[in-house]
Every structure is written in structure tokens, then in C-alpha cells.
Design a protein around this motif. Structure first.
Motif, PDB file in Angstrom:
ATOM      1  N   CYS A  46       0.743  -1.242  -0.010  1.00 21.18           N
ATOM      2  CA  CYS A  46       0.041  -0.038   0.197  1.00 21.18           C
ATOM      3  C   CYS A  46       0.716   1.337   0.013  1.00 21.18           C
ATOM      4  O   CYS A  46       0.306   2.365  -0.279  1.00 21.18           O
ATOM      5  CB  CYS A  46      -0.884   0.077   1.168  1.00 21.18           C
ATOM      6  SG  CYS A  46      -0.034   0.336   2.907  1.00 21.18           S
ATOM      7  N   GLY A  47       1.984   1.253   0.647  1.00 23.34           N
ATOM      8  CA  GLY A  47       2.848   2.353   0.566  1.00 23.34           C
ATOM      9  C   GLY A  47       2.874   3.330   1.544  1.00 23.34           C
ATOM     10  O   GLY A  47       3.476   4.298   1.862  1.00 23.34           O
ATOM     11  N   ALA A  48       1.776   3.039   2.521  1.00 25.05           N
ATOM     12  CA  ALA A  48       1.598   4.010   3.667  1.00 25.05           C
ATOM     13  C   ALA A  48       3.013   4.088   4.493  1.00 25.05           C
ATOM     14  O   ALA A  48       3.061   5.237   5.162  1.00 25.05           O
ATOM     15  CB  ALA A  48       0.522   3.394   4.651  1.00 25.05           C
ATOM     16  N   CYS A  49       3.970   3.168   4.711  1.00 27.99           N
ATOM     17  CA  CYS A  49       4.918   3.352   5.496  1.00 27.99           C
ATOM     18  C   CYS A  49       5.853   4.152   5.008  1.00 27.99           C
ATOM     19  O   CYS A  49       6.776   5.041   5.806  1.00 27.99           O
ATOM     20  CB  CYS A  49       5.576   1.704   6.041  1.00 27.99           C
ATOM     21  SG  CYS A  49       6.088   1.216   4.422  1.00 27.99           S
ATOM     22  N   GLU A  50       6.083   3.982   3.800  1.00 21.02           N
ATOM     23  CA  GLU A  50       7.412   5.056   3.060  1.00 21.02           C
ATOM     24  C   GLU A  50       7.311   6.331   3.250  1.00 21.02           C
ATOM     25  O   GLU A  50       8.464   6.774   3.726  1.00 21.02           O
ATOM     26  CB  GLU A  50       7.381   4.609   1.487  1.00 21.02           C
ATOM     27  CG  GLU A  50       8.491   5.041   0.856  1.00 21.02           C
ATOM     28  CD  GLU A  50       8.331   4.890  -0.750  1.00 21.02           C
ATOM     29  OE1 GLU A  50       9.439   5.148  -1.249  1.00 21.02           O
ATOM     30  OE2 GLU A  50       7.340   4.617  -1.318  1.00 21.02           O
ATOM     31  N   PRO A  51       6.341   6.928   3.008  1.00 20.53           N
ATOM     32  CA  PRO A  51       6.511   8.672   3.361  1.00 20.53           C
ATOM     33  C   PRO A  51       6.580   8.861   5.069  1.00 20.53           C
ATOM     34  O   PRO A  51       7.102   9.870   5.449  1.00 20.53           O
ATOM     35  CB  PRO A  51       5.180   9.210   2.828  1.00 20.53           C
ATOM     36  CG  PRO A  51       4.122   7.976   2.880  1.00 20.53           C
ATOM     37  CD  PRO A  51       5.175   6.912   2.521  1.00 20.53           C
ATOM     38  N   GLU A  52       6.252   8.135   5.703  1.00 17.47           N
ATOM     39  CA  GLU A  52       6.392   8.056   7.227  1.00 17.47           C
ATOM     40  C   GLU A  52       7.642   7.932   7.887  1.00 17.47           C
ATOM     41  O   GLU A  52       7.876   8.550   9.046  1.00 17.47           O
ATOM     42  CB  GLU A  52       5.365   7.001   7.961  1.00 17.47           C
ATOM     43  CG  GLU A  52       3.877   7.336   7.759  1.00 17.47           C
ATOM     44  CD  GLU A  52       3.241   9.043   8.531  1.00 17.47           C
ATOM     45  OE1 GLU A  52       3.700   9.364   9.332  1.00 17.47           O
ATOM     46  OE2 GLU A  52       2.615   9.316   7.510  1.00 17.47           O
ATOM     47  N   CYS A  53       8.504   7.158   7.200  1.00 23.31           N
ATOM     48  CA  CYS A  53       9.799   7.029   7.693  1.00 23.31           C
ATOM     49  C   CYS A  53      10.766   8.132   7.689  1.00 23.31           C
ATOM     50  O   CYS A  53      11.075   8.784   6.696  1.00 23.31           O
ATOM     51  CB  CYS A  53      10.544   5.955   6.942  1.00 23.31           C
ATOM     52  SG  CYS A  53      12.294   5.547   7.548  1.00 23.31           S
ATOM     53  N   SER A  54      11.044   8.617   8.753  1.00 25.72           N
ATOM     54  CA  SER A  54      11.872   9.986   8.809  1.00 25.72           C
ATOM     55  C   SER A  54      13.318   9.753   8.424  1.00 25.72           C
ATOM     56  O   SER A  54      14.133  10.882   8.156  1.00 25.72           O
ATOM     57  CB  SER A  54      11.763  10.817  10.321  1.00 25.72           C
ATOM     58  OG  SER A  54      12.274   9.806  11.241  1.00 25.72           O
ATOM     59  N   VAL A  55      13.597   8.573   8.561  1.00 23.75           N
ATOM     60  CA  VAL A  55      15.181   8.263   8.003  1.00 23.75           C
ATOM     61  C   VAL A  55      15.323   7.822   6.747  1.00 23.75           C
ATOM     62  O   VAL A  55      16.237   7.331   6.122  1.00 23.75           O
ATOM     63  CB  VAL A  55      16.017   7.531   8.918  1.00 23.75           C
ATOM     64  CG1 VAL A  55      16.072   8.056  10.241  1.00 23.75           C
ATOM     65  CG2 VAL A  55      15.334   6.049   9.012  1.00 23.75           C
ATOM     66  N   THR A  56      14.283   7.807   6.016  1.00 19.99           N
ATOM     67  CA  THR A  56      14.169   7.125   4.555  1.00 19.99           C
ATOM     68  C   THR A  56      14.922   6.046   4.426  1.00 19.99           C
ATOM     69  O   THR A  56      15.765   5.684   3.621  1.00 19.99           O
ATOM     70  CB  THR A  56      14.902   8.393   3.783  1.00 19.99           C
ATOM     71  OG1 THR A  56      14.444   9.560   3.809  1.00 19.99           O
ATOM     72  CG2 THR A  56      14.632   8.003   2.033  1.00 19.99           C
ATOM     73  N   ALA A  57      14.460   4.996   5.159  1.00 22.38           N
ATOM     74  CA  ALA A  57      14.892   3.577   5.206  1.00 22.38           C
ATOM     75  C   ALA A  57      13.798   2.687   4.402  1.00 22.38           C
ATOM     76  O   ALA A  57      14.547   1.369   4.127  1.00 22.38           O
ATOM     77  CB  ALA A  57      14.858   2.947   6.419  1.00 22.38           C
ATOM     78  N   ILE A  58      12.867   3.106   3.824  1.00 25.41           N
ATOM     79  CA  ILE A  58      11.872   2.196   3.272  1.00 25.41           C
ATOM     80  C   ILE A  58      11.586   2.606   1.761  1.00 25.41           C
ATOM     81  O   ILE A  58      11.453   3.598   1.426  1.00 25.41           O
ATOM     82  CB  ILE A  58      10.451   2.356   4.003  1.00 25.41           C
ATOM     83  CG1 ILE A  58      10.717   1.991   5.301  1.00 25.41           C
ATOM     84  CG2 ILE A  58       9.543   1.320   3.216  1.00 25.41           C
ATOM     85  CD1 ILE A  58       9.270   2.179   5.951  1.00 25.41           C
ATOM     86  N   PHE A  59      11.926   1.300   1.053  1.00 23.84           N
ATOM     87  CA  PHE A  59      11.899   1.348  -0.573  1.00 23.84           C
ATOM     88  C   PHE A  59      11.037   0.403  -1.121  1.00 23.84           C
ATOM     89  O   PHE A  59      10.959  -0.670  -0.370  1.00 23.84           O
ATOM     90  CB  PHE A  59      13.288   1.489  -0.961  1.00 23.84           C
ATOM     91  CG  PHE A  59      14.019   2.499  -0.597  1.00 23.84           C
ATOM     92  CD1 PHE A  59      14.392   3.624  -1.273  1.00 23.84           C
ATOM     93  CD2 PHE A  59      14.804   2.472   0.905  1.00 23.84           C
ATOM     94  CE1 PHE A  59      15.279   4.718  -0.939  1.00 23.84           C
ATOM     95  CE2 PHE A  59      15.763   3.200   0.974  1.00 23.84           C
ATOM     96  CZ  PHE A  59      16.011   4.404   0.539  1.00 23.84           C
ATOM     97  N   THR A  60      10.654   0.323  -2.422  1.00 18.03           N
ATOM     98  CA  THR A  60      10.067  -0.783  -2.975  1.00 18.03           C
ATOM     99  C   THR A  60      11.107  -1.373  -3.509  1.00 18.03           C
ATOM    100  O   THR A  60      12.429  -0.816  -3.549  1.00 18.03           O
ATOM    101  CB  THR A  60       9.243  -0.237  -4.219  1.00 18.03           C
ATOM    102  OG1 THR A  60      10.185   0.540  -5.164  1.00 18.03           O
ATOM    103  CG2 THR A  60       8.130   0.474  -4.063  1.00 18.03           C
ATOM    104  N   GLU A  61      11.275  -2.699  -3.679  1.00 20.33           N
ATOM    105  CA  GLU A  61      12.099  -3.481  -4.012  1.00 20.33           C
ATOM    106  C   GLU A  61      12.921  -3.123  -5.446  1.00 20.33           C
ATOM    107  O   GLU A  61      14.064  -2.908  -5.416  1.00 20.33           O
ATOM    108  CB  GLU A  61      11.714  -4.873  -4.664  1.00 20.33           C
ATOM    109  CG  GLU A  61      11.614  -5.962  -3.274  1.00 20.33           C
ATOM    110  CD  GLU A  61      11.302  -7.007  -3.716  1.00 20.33           C
ATOM    111  OE1 GLU A  61      12.112  -8.285  -3.386  1.00 20.33           O
ATOM    112  OE2 GLU A  61      10.133  -7.367  -4.226  1.00 20.33           O
ATOM    113  N   ASP A  62      12.074  -2.376  -6.385  1.00 24.01           N
ATOM    114  CA  ASP A  62      12.366  -1.896  -7.652  1.00 24.01           C
ATOM    115  C   ASP A  62      13.354  -0.631  -7.306  1.00 24.01           C
ATOM    116  O   ASP A  62      14.141  -0.181  -7.823  1.00 24.01           O
ATOM    117  CB  ASP A  62      11.457  -1.448  -8.623  1.00 24.01           C
ATOM    118  CG  ASP A  62      10.951  -2.767  -8.887  1.00 24.01           C
ATOM    119  OD1 ASP A  62      11.375  -3.849  -8.860  1.00 24.01           O
ATOM    120  OD2 ASP A  62       9.776  -2.757  -9.625  1.00 24.01           O
ATOM    121  N   ASP A  63      13.103   0.261  -6.239  1.00 24.97           N
ATOM    122  CA  ASP A  63      13.828   1.516  -5.969  1.00 24.97           C
ATOM    123  C   ASP A  63      14.880   1.387  -4.975  1.00 24.97           C
ATOM    124  O   ASP A  63      15.624   2.511  -4.630  1.00 24.97           O
ATOM    125  CB  ASP A  63      12.740   2.456  -5.668  1.00 24.97           C
ATOM    126  CG  ASP A  63      11.926   2.865  -6.674  1.00 24.97           C
ATOM    127  OD1 ASP A  63      11.970   2.804  -7.828  1.00 24.97           O
ATOM    128  OD2 ASP A  63      10.545   3.217  -6.318  1.00 24.97           O
TER     129      ASP A  63
END
Length: 95
Positions: A46-63
């Protein structure tokens, strides 16, 4: 396309992503783990987690940046063999 938690989370474990995940697929053991892990079998992409991460640690596998490619394996491994996943984190980013 699964989401992956990568190296910026190691020794940071900023938990805002856990709070917004609608399926509770982000896990860790407090006091034991150095990072959070996304269960690839539970993640609904769903991608809800990605923008919430303040340390930019969450990515899609492709990115996921190539320098952190090993974290795709680590995230999945934690749900099968926690000790092996923790050891691999130690190899990727020594304490």
C-alpha cells in the motif's frame, strides 16, 4: 512489489511506519533487533509506511539503492530465521 527496510533503519528504528501499517506487517523484537523488518508475505504494497519513515529507510524492491540490495534478503529471512537475519545485519553494518 514488496517494500524493504534498508540500512538507514539500523540502530535508529524510528517506529512511525509501524503505526501506519494497516496490516501490521512491520516487526521487530524490542531490545534484540537493530532494525525493523517488513514481512514480504504480509505486505499489501500500500505504501503507507514509506512517507512516514523519517530516516528514508523504506523502499520498494525496484527502488532500493544497489548498495542496500542485501536488505531485501534480510527482511524476508527474519521471518524464517531471526538469528541468521540478525547476523546478516551485523555483516552488512557492523555495530
Amino acid at each position: 512489489m514488496t517494500y524493504v527496510i534498508a540500512e538507514p533503519c539500523v540502530d535508529t528504528m524510528e517506529l512511525s511506519c509501524v503505526a501506519v501499517c494497516p496490516v501490521d506487517c512491520i516487526h521487530y523484537e524490542e531490545g534484540v533487533d537493530r532494525m525493523l523488518y517488513i514481512d514480504p508475505d504480509e505486505c499489501i504494497d500500500c505504501g503507507a509506511c514509506e512517507p512516514e519513515c523519517s530516516v528514508t529507510a523504506i523502499f520498494t524492491e525496484d527502488d532500493l539503492p544497489a548498495k542496500w540490495a542485501g536488505y531485501t534478503e534480510v527482511n524476508a529471512l527474519w521471518f524464517k530465521d531471526k538469528a541468521a537475519a540478525r547476523a546478516r545485519v551485523g555483516e552488512l553494518k557492523p555495530a
